[in-house]
Design a protein around this motif. Structure first.
Motif, PDB file in Angstrom:
ATOM      1  N   GLY A 118       0.745  -1.269  -0.193  1.00 22.00           N
ATOM      2  CA  GLY A 118      -0.111   0.045   0.113  1.00 22.00           C
ATOM      3  C   GLY A 118       0.801   1.298   0.325  1.00 22.00           C
ATOM      4  O   GLY A 118       0.192   2.363   0.128  1.00 22.00           O
ATOM      5  N   HIS A 119       2.194   1.093  -0.104  1.00 22.03           N
ATOM      6  CA  HIS A 119       2.874   2.421   0.207  1.00 22.03           C
ATOM      7  C   HIS A 119       3.981   2.604  -1.005  1.00 22.03           C
ATOM      8  O   HIS A 119       4.663   1.466  -1.284  1.00 22.03           O
ATOM      9  N   MET A 120       4.156   3.659  -1.500  1.00 19.61           N
ATOM     10  CA  MET A 120       5.000   4.008  -2.805  1.00 19.61           C
ATOM     11  C   MET A 120       5.733   5.447  -2.314  1.00 19.61           C
ATOM     12  O   MET A 120       4.918   6.437  -1.669  1.00 19.61           O
ATOM     13  N   HIS A 121       6.862   5.653  -2.875  1.00 20.69           N
ATOM     14  CA  HIS A 121       7.383   6.978  -2.772  1.00 20.69           C
ATOM     15  C   HIS A 121       8.228   7.223  -4.078  1.00 20.69           C
ATOM     16  O   HIS A 121       8.645   6.085  -4.610  1.00 20.69           O
ATOM     17  N   LEU A 122       8.499   8.564  -4.035  1.00 23.20           N
ATOM     18  CA  LEU A 122       9.268   8.941  -5.468  1.00 23.20           C
ATOM     19  C   LEU A 122      10.711   9.321  -4.915  1.00 23.20           C
ATOM     20  O   LEU A 122      10.772  10.136  -4.126  1.00 23.20           O
ATOM     21  N   VAL A 123      11.616   9.183  -5.635  1.00 17.52           N
ATOM     22  CA  VAL A 123      13.019   9.330  -5.692  1.00 17.52           C
ATOM     23  C   VAL A 123      13.341  10.480  -6.605  1.00 17.52           C
ATOM     24  O   VAL A 123      12.983  10.462  -7.818  1.00 17.52           O
ATOM     25  N   LEU A 124      13.814  11.721  -6.258  1.00 14.07           N
ATOM     26  CA  LEU A 124      13.787  12.764  -7.267  1.00 14.07           C
ATOM     27  C   LEU A 124      15.330  12.764  -7.408  1.00 14.07           C
ATOM     28  O   LEU A 124      16.329  12.427  -7.006  1.00 14.07           O
ATOM     29  N   ARG A 125      15.565  13.443  -8.768  1.00 11.03           N
ATOM     30  CA  ARG A 125      16.962  13.614  -9.495  1.00 11.03           C
ATOM     31  C   ARG A 125      17.659  14.715  -8.502  1.00 11.03           C
ATOM     32  O   ARG A 125      17.344  15.868  -8.329  1.00 11.03           O
ATOM     33  N   GLY A 126      18.836  14.099  -8.128  1.00 14.17           N
ATOM     34  CA  GLY A 126      19.601  15.103  -7.492  1.00 14.17           C
ATOM     35  C   GLY A 126      19.261  15.744  -6.199  1.00 14.17           C
ATOM     36  O   GLY A 126      19.727  16.783  -5.696  1.00 14.17           O
ATOM     37  N   ARG A 127      18.245  15.069  -5.414  1.00 15.57           N
ATOM     38  CA  ARG A 127      17.762  15.438  -4.169  1.00 15.57           C
ATOM     39  C   ARG A 127      17.582  14.252  -3.205  1.00 15.57           C
ATOM     40  O   ARG A 127      17.415  13.329  -3.588  1.00 15.57           O
ATOM     41  N   SER A 128      17.801  14.777  -2.076  1.00 16.33           N
ATOM     42  CA  SER A 128      17.746  13.885  -0.998  1.00 16.33           C
ATOM     43  C   SER A 128      16.332  13.225  -0.405  1.00 16.33           C
ATOM     44  O   SER A 128      16.163  11.981  -0.117  1.00 16.33           O
ATOM     45  N   GLU A 129      15.582  14.153  -0.350  1.00 12.84           N
ATOM     46  CA  GLU A 129      14.254  13.938  -0.092  1.00 12.84           C
ATOM     47  C   GLU A 129      13.399  12.981  -1.056  1.00 12.84           C
ATOM     48  O   GLU A 129      13.700  12.978  -2.061  1.00 12.84           O
ATOM     49  N   THR A 130      12.388  12.181  -0.271  1.00 11.68           N
ATOM     50  CA  THR A 130      11.432  11.506  -1.080  1.00 11.68           C
ATOM     51  C   THR A 130      10.098  11.863  -1.097  1.00 11.68           C
ATOM     52  O   THR A 130       9.673  12.775  -0.082  1.00 11.68           O
ATOM     53  N   LEU A 131       9.154  11.772  -1.870  1.00 13.98           N
ATOM     54  CA  LEU A 131       7.635  12.077  -1.952  1.00 13.98           C
ATOM     55  C   LEU A 131       6.887  10.992  -1.671  1.00 13.98           C
ATOM     56  O   LEU A 131       6.860  10.116  -2.530  1.00 13.98           O
ATOM     57  N   PRO A 132       5.765  11.002  -1.053  1.00 15.64           N
ATOM     58  CA  PRO A 132       4.836   9.908  -0.890  1.00 15.64           C
ATOM     59  C   PRO A 132       3.979   9.865  -2.060  1.00 15.64           C
ATOM     60  O   PRO A 132       3.642  10.804  -2.501  1.00 15.64           O
ATOM     61  N   VAL A 133       3.457   8.635  -2.408  1.00  8.93           N
ATOM     62  CA  VAL A 133       2.515   8.478  -3.399  1.00  8.93           C
ATOM     63  C   VAL A 133       1.305   7.712  -2.732  1.00  8.93           C
ATOM     64  O   VAL A 133       1.421   6.688  -2.205  1.00  8.93           O
ATOM     65  N   SER A 134       0.270   8.392  -2.804  1.00 12.87           N
ATOM     66  CA  SER A 134      -0.978   7.820  -2.341  1.00 12.87           C
ATOM     67  C   SER A 134      -1.624   6.747  -3.264  1.00 12.87           C
ATOM     68  O   SER A 134      -1.087   6.602  -4.490  1.00 12.87           O
ATOM     69  N   ARG A 135      -2.307   5.996  -2.780  1.00 12.83           N
ATOM     70  CA  ARG A 135      -2.939   4.800  -3.196  1.00 12.83           C
ATOM     71  C   ARG A 135      -3.808   5.230  -4.578  1.00 12.83           C
ATOM     72  O   ARG A 135      -3.673   4.501  -5.676  1.00 12.83           O
ATOM     73  N   HIS A 136      -4.486   6.267  -4.502  1.00 15.06           N
ATOM     74  CA  HIS A 136      -5.019   6.888  -5.616  1.00 15.06           C
ATOM     75  C   HIS A 136      -4.233   7.122  -6.901  1.00 15.06           C
ATOM     76  O   HIS A 136      -4.725   6.938  -8.048  1.00 15.06           O
ATOM     77  N   PHE A 137      -2.858   7.462  -6.844  1.00 14.45           N
ATOM     78  CA  PHE A 137      -2.279   7.694  -7.793  1.00 14.45           C
ATOM     79  C   PHE A 137      -1.047   6.653  -8.039  1.00 14.45           C
ATOM     80  O   PHE A 137      -0.170   7.203  -8.933  1.00 14.45           O
ATOM     81  N   GLN A 138      -0.902   5.927  -7.443  1.00 15.59           N
ATOM     82  CA  GLN A 138       0.082   4.722  -7.855  1.00 15.59           C
ATOM     83  C   GLN A 138       0.140   4.260  -9.155  1.00 15.59           C
ATOM     84  O   GLN A 138       1.128   3.739  -9.723  1.00 15.59           O
ATOM     85  N   ALA A 139      -1.148   4.389  -9.813  1.00 14.63           N
ATOM     86  CA  ALA A 139      -1.324   3.880 -11.298  1.00 14.63           C
ATOM     87  C   ALA A 139      -0.513   4.616 -11.958  1.00 14.63           C
ATOM     88  O   ALA A 139      -0.107   4.254 -13.237  1.00 14.63           O
ATOM     89  N   LEU A 140      -0.119   5.998 -11.876  1.00 19.42           N
ATOM     90  CA  LEU A 140       0.712   6.580 -12.605  1.00 19.42           C
ATOM     91  C   LEU A 140       2.021   6.063 -12.813  1.00 19.42           C
ATOM     92  O   LEU A 140       2.662   6.230 -13.886  1.00 19.42           O
ATOM     93  N   PHE A 141       2.444   5.109 -11.932  1.00 25.35           N
ATOM     94  CA  PHE A 141       3.855   4.551 -11.943  1.00 25.35           C
ATOM     95  C   PHE A 141       3.670   3.118 -11.885  1.00 25.35           C
ATOM     96  O   PHE A 141       4.564   2.272 -11.521  1.00 25.35           O
TER      97      PHE A 141
END
Length: 254
Positions: free
Chosen positions: A228-251
């Motif tokens: 149920g959990h996903m996060h995004l890794v950003l280019r050249g940045r240390s923080e990650t961003l959460p992806v909620s269940r509604h939007f996981q289909a984007l990836f």
């Protein structure tokens, strides 16, 4: 046997048609539970995220975000019936069964037909997202919207800083403000995230969480932590961003 009522959302920026539709639905679909009545597309999308209604009745032309844009974000996860006073939206395409429509003022017989078609779809798998998105993209081309936002004004101390939207990495809700993280740092603006979403180029900026919109050009990868959990890794940045269940289909392909 599931006896829970079907839930619905309606959206129309005009009070009288909205009230008429709500009253007509009480007759056409007894037991239908209206969980939200919205006055624009931005609020409709926000209410969909909050309530996850099983069916939506959306006016096509609304301020900020059209009903078609809302339907594109829903992406087939909920059947949609468009409510429109206009006859220039290739309405014959709706009769293919992907989505449905009723004209204003709402005709009870036509609404009953739309309701029956929706009820039969509730027990079927989600609509084909590719086919639906192609249809909605065609229809969206007929509903003109303002050009996407290009520059954001943000107060930083005594300075008003102009931030090019193309340089933004992501937007994040921060209590009463929206945090704008960009190539040169970050700043706070008073525009709520849901209003900002309607002004951005949806091909470049993706909402991935109720509190986060990301510039897809800065996404390096999507990491599924568990079911149920996903996060995004950003280019050249240390923080990650959460992806909620509604939007996981984007990836889905990542």
């Amino acid at each position: 046997m599931n006896t829970r009522p079907v839930t619905a959302l309606i959206a129309d920026d005009e009070e009288a048609p909205r009230a008429q539709l709500a009253a007509a639905l009480q007759t056409a679909w007894p037991g239908l539970q209206l969980v939200a009545q919205c006055v624009n597309g931005v609020d409709a999308w926000d209410a969909w995220l909050e309530h996850e209604p099983q069916v939506c009745f959306l006016d096509i032309r609304m301020p900020g975000m059209s009903g078609i844009e809302v339907a594109r974000r829903i992406g087939g996860r909920t059947p949609v019936v468009f409510v429109t006073a206009f006859g220039d939206h290739a309405l014959a395409a709706f009769d293919a069964g992907a989505v449905d429509y009723v004209m204003k003022p709402v005709d009870p017989q036509r609404l009953a037909q739309a309701v029956e078609r929706v009820r039969t779809r509730l027990d079927k798998p989600a609509l084909d997202p590719a086919g639906l998105q192609a249809l909605l993209a065609q229809l969206a081309g007929q509903v003109r919207r303002p050009a996407p936002l290009e520059v954001i004004q943000a107060g930083v101390g005594k300075e008003v800083r102009l931030i090019r939207v193309a340089e933004v990495v992501y937007f994040e809700s921060d209590t009463r403000y929206t945090r704008v993280v960009h190539d040169g740092g970050d700043a706070l603006i008073r525009t709520p995230l849901k209003e900002l979403l309607a002004q951005l180029d949806e091909t470049q900026f993706w909402q991935v969480h109720r509190s986060v919109i990301v510039n897809q050009r800065h996404v390096a990868s999507a990491v599924r932590v568990d079911e149920g959990h996903m996060h995004l890794v950003l280019r050249g940045r240390s923080e990650t961003l959460p992806v909620s269940r509604h939007f996981q289909a984007l990836f889905k392909g990542q």
